[in-house]
Design an enzyme around this catalytic site. Sequence first.
Site, PDB file in Angstrom:
ATOM      1  N   GLU A  36      -2.810  -8.986   2.339  1.00 28.93           N
ATOM      2  CA  GLU A  36      -3.040  -9.713   3.597  1.00 28.93           C
ATOM      3  C   GLU A  36      -4.548  -9.741   3.739  1.00 28.93           C
ATOM      4  O   GLU A  36      -5.120 -10.032   4.682  1.00 28.93           O
ATOM      5  CB  GLU A  36      -2.340  -9.072   4.752  1.00 28.93           C
ATOM      6  CG  GLU A  36      -2.826  -7.657   5.225  1.00 28.93           C
ATOM      7  CD  GLU A  36      -2.531  -6.399   4.119  1.00 28.93           C
ATOM      8  OE1 GLU A  36      -2.771  -5.544   4.643  1.00 28.93           O
ATOM      9  OE2 GLU A  36      -1.887  -6.702   3.335  1.00 28.93           O
TER      10      GLU A  36
ATOM     11  N   HIS B 147      -3.689  -4.653  -0.867  1.00 30.52           N
ATOM     12  CA  HIS B 147      -3.282  -5.578   0.373  1.00 30.52           C
ATOM     13  C   HIS B 147      -3.427  -6.800   0.430  1.00 30.52           C
ATOM     14  O   HIS B 147      -4.553  -7.445   0.351  1.00 30.52           O
ATOM     15  CB  HIS B 147      -4.438  -4.937   1.630  1.00 30.52           C
ATOM     16  CG  HIS B 147      -4.029  -3.512   2.157  1.00 30.52           C
ATOM     17  ND1 HIS B 147      -3.263  -3.176   3.338  1.00 30.52           N
ATOM     18  CD2 HIS B 147      -4.539  -2.531   1.808  1.00 30.52           C
ATOM     19  CE1 HIS B 147      -3.378  -1.820   3.355  1.00 30.52           C
ATOM     20  NE2 HIS B 147      -4.184  -1.394   2.371  1.00 30.52           N
TER      21      HIS B 147
ATOM     22  N   CYS C  24       0.994  -1.187  -0.029  1.00 32.24           N
ATOM     23  CA  CYS C  24      -0.031   0.063  -0.115  1.00 32.24           C
ATOM     24  C   CYS C  24       0.874   1.194   0.017  1.00 32.24           C
ATOM     25  O   CYS C  24       1.600   1.622  -0.949  1.00 32.24           O
ATOM     26  CB  CYS C  24      -0.852  -0.205   1.224  1.00 32.24           C
ATOM     27  SG  CYS C  24      -2.351   1.229   1.077  1.00 32.24           S
TER      28      CYS C  24
END
Length: 211
Positions: free
Chosen positions: A194, A192, A81
Amino acid sequence: MKKVVVLDAGTGNVRSVVRALERVGAQVELASDEATVMEADGLVVPGVGAFGAVMDKLRAVRGDTFIDRRLAGGRAVLGICVGLQIMFDQGTEHGTHEGLGQWRGSVDLLPADIVPHMGWSHVDVHPQSDIFAGVENERFYFVHSYAVLSNPGADMDDGSGRFEPPKVSFAEHGVRFVAAVENGPLVATQFHPEKSGDAGAQLLRNWLERL
């Protein structure tokens, strides 16, 4: 088991990054001391917030120096990011702020009807990408209002074939923007991983396997 350090510079919630890396088989530590950061197989640079604030926090823990030194030694770094954005020359969020200058380009407000760009988007993956292996046609989760609109590899290819320019993948929100860059030991994603479910986990696994 590969040892990965998530840089602890106070740039947002990093626990989700730590958990995602642990789930794909990494030994993960949240740290900002020089010895731990430099000795790790991989360094993850997360970033949540405004460009300038993230840069200030990064410099406060000497993260800029650690990144430079790792890359000079061919040691892996992954930016996520704003961790991607700060790798560029500058960002224009709340004024103009100097980035790390690893890649040419400016991080500017997305000229779209709706910002932030929040949600799942497809990525136009570079044909030689390593990190997208097996997830070339999947969607990834984005949350951002600023992005790099130019191709950082365009002015780095001299046509000789002796120098490999960065592998750049793109996404679209109003306009085409940089979604990921792979440049030797330095890899970064605007989205992202994750928070991107199974596709994000596979991308992290691909990165981990190359350490």
